[in-house]
Design an enzyme around this catalytic site. Structure first.
Site, PDB file in Angstrom:
ATOM      1  N   ASP A 100       0.862  -1.179   0.000  1.00  0.00           N
ATOM      2  CA  ASP A 100       0.000   0.000   0.000  1.00  0.00           C
ATOM      3  C   ASP A 100       0.902   1.233   0.000  1.00  0.00           C
ATOM      4  OD1 ASP A 100      -2.641   1.300   0.481  1.00  0.00           O
ATOM      5  OD2 ASP A 100      -3.120  -0.680   1.304  1.00  0.00           O
ATOM      6  N   ASP A 207      -2.987   4.600  -2.356  1.00  0.00           N
ATOM      7  CA  ASP A 207      -4.067   5.107  -1.508  1.00  0.00           C
ATOM      8  C   ASP A 207      -4.512   6.492  -1.964  1.00  0.00           C
ATOM      9  OD1 ASP A 207      -5.460   4.659   1.151  1.00  0.00           O
ATOM     10  OD2 ASP A 207      -4.485   6.572   1.591  1.00  0.00           O
TER      11      ASP A 207
HETATM   12  C1  NOJ Z   1      -8.154   4.962   2.042  1.00  0.00           C
HETATM   13  C2  NOJ Z   1      -7.862   3.732   2.840  1.00  0.00           C
HETATM   14  O1  NOJ Z   1      -8.330   2.631   2.142  1.00  0.00           O
HETATM   15  C3  NOJ Z   1      -8.511   3.921   4.178  1.00  0.00           C
HETATM   16  O2  NOJ Z   1      -8.501   2.751   4.945  1.00  0.00           O
HETATM   17  C4  NOJ Z   1      -7.835   5.049   4.884  1.00  0.00           C
HETATM   18  O3  NOJ Z   1      -8.521   5.338   6.087  1.00  0.00           O
HETATM   19  C5  NOJ Z   1      -7.821   6.312   4.037  1.00  0.00           C
HETATM   20  N1  NOJ Z   1      -7.496   6.071   2.670  1.00  0.00           N
HETATM   21  C6  NOJ Z   1      -6.800   7.269   4.559  1.00  0.00           C
HETATM   22  O4  NOJ Z   1      -5.518   6.817   4.245  1.00  0.00           O
END
Ligand code: NOJ
Length: 572
Positions: A100, A207
């Site tokens: 990620d 992300d």
């Molecule tokens: C998307 C992620 O999938 C989520 O879990 C996270 O809280 C937010 N982005 C912030 O990074």
């Protein structure tokens, strides 16, 4: 148009969310050695690529999406050496590993932010987004604009030390990085990306990939929820003015040099905007996650807004998310679960027919065009948390903040209990916590996830829904997944690369579609899925020779589809 078939296109990707996957040392938290111990299981399932959610050092305010050191593994998950072993062992089995990439923000504990916060003149001040307060006529201090955080409240956090606000679209401990600063971007590429690519990882799930370029005028967002002080800032922060320039730079400076696979979480996007990210000629990302399907029935602007859904809503969303690439050189994804979504069997299936509907959703997922993503536990049909659990069992910052705000607002109302029950129904249906309960490996205490006390409660149904009880059962959800992945690969021209056309669109019980191979238009895959609690009549909607290839029931009655029955035919 003939599209290139790079390795990541026909791959089956399996997402691991480390905290709840497998604990190897009894501390109650999943870890990297735990992941390593299951690699043969994943290989046997048919997985080609593992996506590991954040395993970086972090205070865990947002379960690792708040990174304090990109170059170090979170000690409870293991060490950098463990990560190297995971990379090597994954490769040894012919699989790949992607990580990620969380680069819209860091944790406020990251050394970059600590410096940035220390004074207005610090050399890293401009690495984050700082703005002076606004004052009203009475001298009261307010945030610079009305942008709301995804996790409730203002998106701006006041910092006493220097008397300014910093932007944080998520938690107050997740300050947004300033992508306008070239030096910052270079540091992100080096620390968050090249560091791990040089150690052998095969790419990234990126992300919040649409959020890096903010409208530099920082205007107020338009009012969508009039009752709320703060508004979602999508139009000022998502797909912003320089976003494609940033992605092109990331591609040319980093990912293209490593043959890295990239999949960006973009969420909401028109067809035209989506293609800007993933058309091969644009040289940005390989594919994106769109949210139309997973947000069916959700109400925009309110995290726990929910208004129910119809099958035609669902079909329309799937159509949009899968067909936007047709006739182009772009690529797409197929997914219905992840760590931010509830369990698909509860959300879209019929819980009375749990195993049957889990298989129905498997049939759907495994016959759609794009790279397929499965989320841990989906392969055994894991379900949402029991409705009887109270709010105290919910651990996600998003759920907790929302609930707190709700209580502040309505806590003194005479009908609070009633309102609370309604909210709990929705939380129990859509909260992220639903997918974050530990993976159920066997029927021993805590589902075999840990020998200690789990950091979050294991779903009570682990005694009946678990890997061990399904692995040798040819009728289990797990065996159905395994077979579906094999068929997907075997018929990839149709199932992975084919075009998609819905038949009998208005039918609110049955979802029927055909997949065609542009080069061989004669042969088709014909998929029929009964998304209802009732038996319905089955009629072939096209001519040709039908051969039943795959089905989620034992005894097939040609003319009737039983509740949640699904079939895949090959039609010549
Ligand atoms: C998307 C992620 O999938 C989520 O879990 C996270 O809280 C937010 N982005 C912030 O990074």
């Amino acid at each position: 148009m003939t599209i290139a078939r790079e390795w990541w296109k026909n791959a089956t990707v399996y997402q691991i969310w480390p905290a709840s996957y497998k604990d190897s040392n009894g501390d109650g938290v999943g870890d990297i050695p735990g992941i390593i111990s299951t690699l043969d299981y994943l290989k046997d399932l048919g997985v080609d690529v593992i996506w590991c959610s954040p395993m970086y050092d972090s205070p865990q305010d947002d379960m690792g999406y708040d990174i304090s050191d990109y170059e170090k593994v979170y000690p409870e998950y293991g060490t950098n050496e463990d990560m190297q072993t995971l990379i090597d062992e994954t490769h040894k089995r012919g699989m790949k590993l992607i990580l990620d990439l969380v680069i819209n923000h860091t944790s406020s504990e990251h050394v970059w932010f600590k410096e940035s916060r220390s004074s207005k003149t610090n050399s890293k001040r401009d690495w984050y987004i700082w703005k002076p307060p606004k004052f009203d006529a009475d001298g009261n201090r307010h945030p610079p604009n009305n942008w709301g955080s995804f996790f409730s409240g203002s998106a701006w956090e006041y910092d006493e030390l220097t008397g300014e606000y910093y932007l944080r679209l998520f938690a107050r401990t997740q300050p947004d990085l300033n992508w306008e600063n070239e030096v910052t971007r270079k540091a992100i590429y080096d620390s968050a990306m090249k560091f791990w690519l040089d150690r052998g990882i095969d790419g990234f799930r990126i992300d919040t990939a649409g959020l890096y370029s903010k409208d530099q005028k920082f205007p107020d967002a338009s009012i969508v929820c009039p009752d709320e002080e703060f508004q979602m800032s999508f139009q000022n922060t998502n797909n912003g003015p320089r976003i494609h320039e940033f992605h092109k730079e990331m591609y040319s400076n980093v990912t293209s040099n490593y043959d890295a696979m990239t999949v960006g979480e973009v969420g909401f996007c028109s067809r035209e905007d989506s293609l800007k990210y993933v058309s091969a000629k644009e040289q940005e990302m390989n594919m994106i996650f769109l949210f139309d399907t997973i947000t069916v029935g959700r109400e925009g602007g309110d995290t726990f807004g929910y208004k129910d859904w119809t099958l035609t809503d669902f079909k329309r969303a799937i159509q949009k998310d899968t067909t936007f690439i047709e006739g182009t050189d772009a690529w797409s994804t197929v997914f219905i679960e992840n760590h931010d979504q509830p369990r698909s069997v509860t959300r879209f299936g019929g819980i009375k027919y749990a195993s049957q509907s889990a298989k129905l959703i498997t049939l759907l997922e495994s016959t759609l065009t794009g790279t397929l993503f499965i989320y841990q536990g989906q392969e055994i049909g894991m379900e949402n948390l029991p409705r009887s659990w109270s709010i105290d069992e919910y651990k996600d910052i998003n759920t907790i903040n929302y609930y707190k705000k709700f209580k502040e607002k309505y806590g003194n109302d005479s009908d609070f209990k009633e309102k609370e029950e309604k909210l709990m129904d929705i939380i129990n249906l859509v909260a992220r916590d639903n997918s974050r309960s530990p993976v159920q490996w066997n029927s021993s205490t805590n589902g075999g996830f840990t020998s200690g006390t789990p950091w979050t409660r294991v779903n009570d149904n682990y005694r009946t829904i678990n890997v061990a009880s399904q692995i040798d059962d040819p009728n289990s959800v797990l065996s159905f997944w395994k077979k579906s992945i094999q068929i997907r690969k075997q018929y990839q021209d149709l199932l992975i690369f084919g075009t998609f056309k819905i038949l009998d669109f208005e039918n609110e019980n049955v979802f029927t579609y055909i997949k065609e191979d542009e080069k061989n238009g004669l042969r088709k895959a014909y998929v029929v899925l009964n998304f209802s609690n009732n038996s319905v009549k089955f009629e072939k909607l096209i001519g040709g020779e039908f051969e039943l290839l795959h089905c989620n029931v034992g005894d097939v009655d040609e003319s009737i589809l039983s509740p949640y029955e699904g079939r895949l035919y090959i039609v010549d």
